[in-house]
Design an enzyme around this catalytic site. Structure first.
Site, PDB file in Angstrom:
ATOM      1  N   THR A  38      30.326  37.634 -30.373  1.00  0.00           N
ATOM      2  CA  THR A  38      30.320  36.728 -31.529  1.00  0.00           C
ATOM      3  C   THR A  38      29.001  35.965 -31.646  1.00  0.00           C
ATOM      4  O   THR A  38      28.669  35.498 -32.723  1.00  0.00           O
ATOM      5  CB  THR A  38      31.472  35.694 -31.466  1.00  0.00           C
ATOM      6  OG1 THR A  38      31.265  34.828 -30.347  1.00  0.00           O
ATOM      7  CG2 THR A  38      32.824  36.370 -31.345  1.00  0.00           C
ATOM      8  N   ASN A  87      35.073  45.589 -23.077  1.00  0.00           N
ATOM      9  CA  ASN A  87      34.733  44.651 -22.009  1.00  0.00           C
ATOM     10  C   ASN A  87      35.026  43.198 -22.369  1.00  0.00           C
ATOM     11  O   ASN A  87      35.279  42.390 -21.484  1.00  0.00           O
ATOM     12  CB  ASN A  87      33.249  44.831 -21.658  1.00  0.00           C
ATOM     13  CG  ASN A  87      32.698  43.648 -20.900  1.00  0.00           C
ATOM     14  OD1 ASN A  87      32.975  43.469 -19.708  1.00  0.00           O
ATOM     15  ND2 ASN A  87      31.933  42.798 -21.590  1.00  0.00           N
ATOM     16  N   SER A 139      40.916  43.792 -14.519  1.00  0.00           N
ATOM     17  CA  SER A 139      40.621  42.820 -13.470  1.00  0.00           C
ATOM     18  C   SER A 139      41.526  43.082 -12.279  1.00  0.00           C
ATOM     19  O   SER A 139      42.650  43.561 -12.450  1.00  0.00           O
ATOM     20  CB  SER A 139      40.866  41.402 -13.982  1.00  0.00           C
ATOM     21  OG  SER A 139      40.834  40.483 -12.900  1.00  0.00           O
ATOM     22  N   TYR A 152      46.662  36.386 -18.811  1.00  0.00           N
ATOM     23  CA  TYR A 152      45.498  37.228 -18.493  1.00  0.00           C
ATOM     24  C   TYR A 152      45.926  38.444 -17.657  1.00  0.00           C
ATOM     25  O   TYR A 152      45.526  39.579 -17.937  1.00  0.00           O
ATOM     26  CB  TYR A 152      44.486  36.360 -17.743  1.00  0.00           C
ATOM     27  CG  TYR A 152      43.182  37.012 -17.369  1.00  0.00           C
ATOM     28  CD1 TYR A 152      42.166  37.196 -18.316  1.00  0.00           C
ATOM     29  CD2 TYR A 152      42.932  37.405 -16.057  1.00  0.00           C
ATOM     30  CE1 TYR A 152      40.960  37.760 -17.952  1.00  0.00           C
ATOM     31  CE2 TYR A 152      41.722  37.968 -15.685  1.00  0.00           C
ATOM     32  CZ  TYR A 152      40.730  38.145 -16.638  1.00  0.00           C
ATOM     33  OH  TYR A 152      39.532  38.698 -16.273  1.00  0.00           O
ATOM     34  N   ALA A 153      46.741  38.216 -16.644  1.00  0.00           N
ATOM     35  CA  ALA A 153      47.179  39.323 -15.784  1.00  0.00           C
ATOM     36  C   ALA A 153      48.013  40.321 -16.582  1.00  0.00           C
ATOM     37  O   ALA A 153      47.893  41.542 -16.382  1.00  0.00           O
ATOM     38  CB  ALA A 153      47.972  38.790 -14.601  1.00  0.00           C
ATOM     39  N   ALA A 154      48.835  39.820 -17.490  1.00  0.00           N
ATOM     40  CA  ALA A 154      49.651  40.726 -18.318  1.00  0.00           C
ATOM     41  C   ALA A 154      48.754  41.582 -19.198  1.00  0.00           C
ATOM     42  O   ALA A 154      48.948  42.796 -19.325  1.00  0.00           O
ATOM     43  CB  ALA A 154      50.627  39.922 -19.183  1.00  0.00           C
ATOM     44  N   ALA A 155      47.749  40.960 -19.804  1.00  0.00           N
ATOM     45  CA  ALA A 155      46.835  41.713 -20.669  1.00  0.00           C
ATOM     46  C   ALA A 155      46.057  42.743 -19.856  1.00  0.00           C
ATOM     47  O   ALA A 155      45.882  43.885 -20.290  1.00  0.00           O
ATOM     48  CB  ALA A 155      45.870  40.762 -21.377  1.00  0.00           C
ATOM     49  N   LYS A 156      45.587  42.353 -18.684  1.00  0.00           N
ATOM     50  CA  LYS A 156      44.776  43.267 -17.867  1.00  0.00           C
ATOM     51  C   LYS A 156      45.622  44.410 -17.309  1.00  0.00           C
ATOM     52  O   LYS A 156      45.151  45.550 -17.222  1.00  0.00           O
ATOM     53  CB  LYS A 156      44.092  42.490 -16.739  1.00  0.00           C
ATOM     54  CG  LYS A 156      43.020  41.500 -17.228  1.00  0.00           C
ATOM     55  CD  LYS A 156      41.928  42.180 -18.020  1.00  0.00           C
ATOM     56  CE  LYS A 156      40.730  41.268 -18.283  1.00  0.00           C
ATOM     57  NZ  LYS A 156      39.747  41.947 -19.172  1.00  0.00           N
ATOM     58  N   ILE A 185      33.027  38.271  -9.888  1.00  0.00           N
ATOM     59  CA  ILE A 185      31.651  38.633 -10.243  1.00  0.00           C
ATOM     60  C   ILE A 185      30.934  37.373 -10.716  1.00  0.00           C
ATOM     61  O   ILE A 185      31.516  36.533 -11.407  1.00  0.00           O
ATOM     62  CB  ILE A 185      31.648  39.702 -11.370  1.00  0.00           C
ATOM     63  CG1 ILE A 185      32.535  40.898 -10.996  1.00  0.00           C
ATOM     64  CG2 ILE A 185      30.224  40.146 -11.700  1.00  0.00           C
ATOM     65  CD1 ILE A 185      32.148  41.632  -9.730  1.00  0.00           C
TER      66      ILE A 185
HETATM   67  N1  LIG Z   1      33.501  37.573 -14.029  1.00  0.00           N
HETATM   68  C1  LIG Z   1      34.485  38.030 -13.279  1.00  0.00           C
HETATM   69  O1  LIG Z   1      34.593  37.669 -12.110  1.00  0.00           O
HETATM   70  C2  LIG Z   1      35.478  38.985 -13.829  1.00  0.00           C
HETATM   71  C3  LIG Z   1      36.462  39.452 -12.972  1.00  0.00           C
HETATM   72  C4  LIG Z   1      37.390  40.384 -13.434  1.00  0.00           C
HETATM   73  C5  LIG Z   1      37.333  40.796 -14.740  1.00  0.00           C
HETATM   74  N2  LIG Z   1      36.376  40.316 -15.585  1.00  0.00           N
HETATM   75  C6  LIG Z   1      36.389  40.796 -16.951  1.00  0.00           C
HETATM   76  O2  LIG Z   1      35.107  41.269 -17.300  1.00  0.00           O
HETATM   77  C7  LIG Z   1      34.914  41.128 -18.706  1.00  0.00           C
HETATM   78  C8  LIG Z   1      33.597  40.444 -18.979  1.00  0.00           C
HETATM   79  O3  LIG Z   1      33.642  39.171 -18.408  1.00  0.00           O
HETATM   80  P1  LIG Z   1      32.374  38.285 -18.043  1.00  0.00           P
HETATM   81  O4  LIG Z   1      32.583  37.840 -16.675  1.00  0.00           O
HETATM   82  O5  LIG Z   1      31.141  38.993 -18.391  1.00  0.00           O
HETATM   83  O6  LIG Z   1      32.677  37.031 -18.978  1.00  0.00           O
HETATM   84  P2  LIG Z   1      31.788  36.195 -19.971  1.00  0.00           P
HETATM   85  O7  LIG Z   1      30.399  36.112 -19.442  1.00  0.00           O
HETATM   86  O8  LIG Z   1      32.579  34.996 -20.253  1.00  0.00           O
HETATM   87  O9  LIG Z   1      31.767  37.143 -21.252  1.00  0.00           O
HETATM   88  C9  LIG Z   1      32.878  37.321 -22.081  1.00  0.00           C
HETATM   89  C10 LIG Z   1      32.447  38.189 -23.224  1.00  0.00           C
HETATM   90  O10 LIG Z   1      33.561  38.403 -24.086  1.00  0.00           O
HETATM   91  C11 LIG Z   1      33.165  38.118 -25.398  1.00  0.00           C
HETATM   92  N3  LIG Z   1      34.261  37.544 -26.188  1.00  0.00           N
HETATM   93  C12 LIG Z   1      35.106  36.561 -25.828  1.00  0.00           C
HETATM   94  N4  LIG Z   1      35.925  36.266 -26.847  1.00  0.00           N
HETATM   95  C13 LIG Z   1      35.575  37.080 -27.874  1.00  0.00           C
HETATM   96  C14 LIG Z   1      36.038  37.242 -29.205  1.00  0.00           C
HETATM   97  N5  LIG Z   1      37.040  36.531 -29.716  1.00  0.00           N
HETATM   98  N6  LIG Z   1      35.417  38.167 -29.988  1.00  0.00           N
HETATM   99  C15 LIG Z   1      34.411  38.905 -29.510  1.00  0.00           C
HETATM  100  N7  LIG Z   1      33.926  38.790 -28.268  1.00  0.00           N
HETATM  101  C16 LIG Z   1      34.501  37.889 -27.461  1.00  0.00           C
HETATM  102  C17 LIG Z   1      32.064  37.105 -25.299  1.00  0.00           C
HETATM  103  O11 LIG Z   1      31.274  37.192 -26.470  1.00  0.00           O
HETATM  104  P3  LIG Z   1      30.702  35.858 -27.216  1.00  0.00           P
HETATM  105  O12 LIG Z   1      30.380  34.889 -26.145  1.00  0.00           O
HETATM  106  O13 LIG Z   1      29.537  36.368 -27.966  1.00  0.00           O
HETATM  107  O14 LIG Z   1      31.832  35.416 -28.085  1.00  0.00           O
HETATM  108  C18 LIG Z   1      31.354  37.549 -24.051  1.00  0.00           C
HETATM  109  O15 LIG Z   1      30.373  38.511 -24.371  1.00  0.00           O
HETATM  110  C19 LIG Z   1      36.129  40.370 -19.222  1.00  0.00           C
HETATM  111  O16 LIG Z   1      37.048  41.280 -19.793  1.00  0.00           O
HETATM  112  C20 LIG Z   1      36.702  39.753 -17.978  1.00  0.00           C
HETATM  113  O17 LIG Z   1      38.078  39.537 -18.099  1.00  0.00           O
HETATM  114  C21 LIG Z   1      35.449  39.403 -15.142  1.00  0.00           C
END
Ligand SMILES: NC(=O)c1ccc[n+]([C@@H]2O[C@H](COP(=O)([O-])OP(=O)(O)OC[C@H]3O[C@@H](n4cnc5c(N)ncnc54)[C@H](OP(=O)(O)O)[C@@H]3O)[C@@H](O)[C@H]2O)c1
Lengths: 245, 78
Positions: A38, A87, A139, A152-156, A185
């Protein structure tokens, strides 16, 4: 190995820590990428940093209308779509007994329903071209559960079930559907943890550190590649040994 | 045989890899020609491409035989 020259990829959440790393890695292997999120300025900055073969398609994944427009926009920009990386993800944590309908709905909408709808839009072209790679970022929590994260866990977990079912439907068309399950991460999502949470988390990780976005991206490159053709319906756990499944 | 029927049959023969004589008007894609449900979806996509029409999901579900496809396309293609 793992050459993606001539392939086209759409990465949602490309403005986030993991998404940016995935987009950079696919691009570095030769893929043309469409970056989505976004924050338009952030997307434009990343695209100009990547240079050639990088397109931008902003979309708010909590808007069904935006979701509907995203795959056609990416296909128009790149002339096709071979690799879809679902993602983007959000958290709205709360203990179960206090969890509000909106917190549940928002997380399911962005983390699961948007992924379903984007995948449905992308699969048609993949079937025609007899090549496709669908990668969902799930996740560890979707497999192990986590207090405060029932939504979150349900969605994942839903993303994993969806991917396995779809993988069975389209495997004969040279389309693979897999998920990557990161542990902890280093990104904005985990920066929100306080020192005490961080210390106690580290105690549960045999590797003794958080992971990096690049370590998730490496798994994505593998799943996206032609060499990964025989891997489908799987979840690759990238978690420093935190859970061994 | 109409031109539309000819083109439909050609697509079915190519996509499902079946003998031309099996592709009769009454032949059901799934029951007679060995298609699975994904093949049905792909046949519909191939008809859309060949005839430049959009076949909505509810109409696609009614196209079960070669004849169904021919009559749908005779009515709906330009
Ligand atoms: N970090 C971890 O430890 C970890 C662990 C397990 C799983 N994950 C998963 O990895 C993925 C990426 O996470 P991250 O750690 O990189 O998180 P992040 O830095 O918070 O990034 C989240 C991303 O999702 C996008 N997003 C959120 N809401 C949105 C919406 N309504 N429309 C469009 N885009 C949206 C954001 O885009 P904008 O900011 O541009 O809106 C951002 O690019 C996620 O699915 C997360 O659940 C992360």
């Amino acid at each position: 190995m793992f050459d993606l020259t001539g392939k086209t990829a759409l990465v949602t959440g490309a403005t986030g820590g993991i998404g940016e790393a995935i987009a950079r890695a696919l691009h570095a292997r030769g893929a043309t990428v469409t970056l989505s999120g976004t924050r338009e300025e952030r997307l434009a900055a990343l695209a100009s940093d990547l240079g050639e073969r990088a397109h931008v398609a902003a979309a708010n994944l909590s808007s069904r209308e935006d979701v509907d427009g995203l795959v056609p926009a990416a296909e128009a920009a790149m002339g096709g779509l071979d690799i879809l990386v679902n993602n983007a993800g959000i958290t709205r944590d709360n203990i179960f007994m206090r969890m509000k309908d909106e917190e549940w709905d928002q997380v399911l909408e962005v983390n699961l329903t948007a992924a379903f709808r984007l995948t449905r839009a992308a699969i048609k072209g993949m079937m025609k071209r007899r090549y496709g790679r669908i990668i969902g970022i799930t996740s560890i929590v979707g497999v192990t559960g986590n207090p405060g994260q029932v939504n979150y866990a349900a969605a994942k977990a839903g993303l994993i079930g969806m991917s396995k079912s779809l993988a069975r439907e389209v495997a004969s068309r040279n389309i693979t559907v897999n998920t990557i399950a990161p542990g902890f991460i280093e990104t904005a999502m985990t920066d929100a943890l306080n020192e005490k949470q961080r210390t106690s988390i580290l105690e549960t990780i045999p590797a003794g550190r958080l992971g990096s976005g690049d370590e998730i991206a490496a798994a994505a490159v593998y799943l996206a590649s032609t060499e990964g053709a025989y891997v489908t319906g799987q979840t690759i756990h990238v978690n420093g040994g935190m859970a061994m499944i | 045989m109409s031109d539309i029927a000819e083109r439909v049959k050609k697509i079915v023969i190519e996509h499902l890899g079946v003998d031309a004589e099996k592709v009769t008007d009454n032949a059901s894609f799934i029951d007679d020609l060995g298609a699975d449900s994904l093949d049905n979806v792909e046949l519909v996509m191939a008809f859309e491409e060949e005839f430049g029409v959009e076949i909505p999901d509810d109409a696609a579900e009614t196209i079960q035989t070669v004849g169904d496809a021919v009559s749908f396309l005779e009515k709906n293609s330009a």
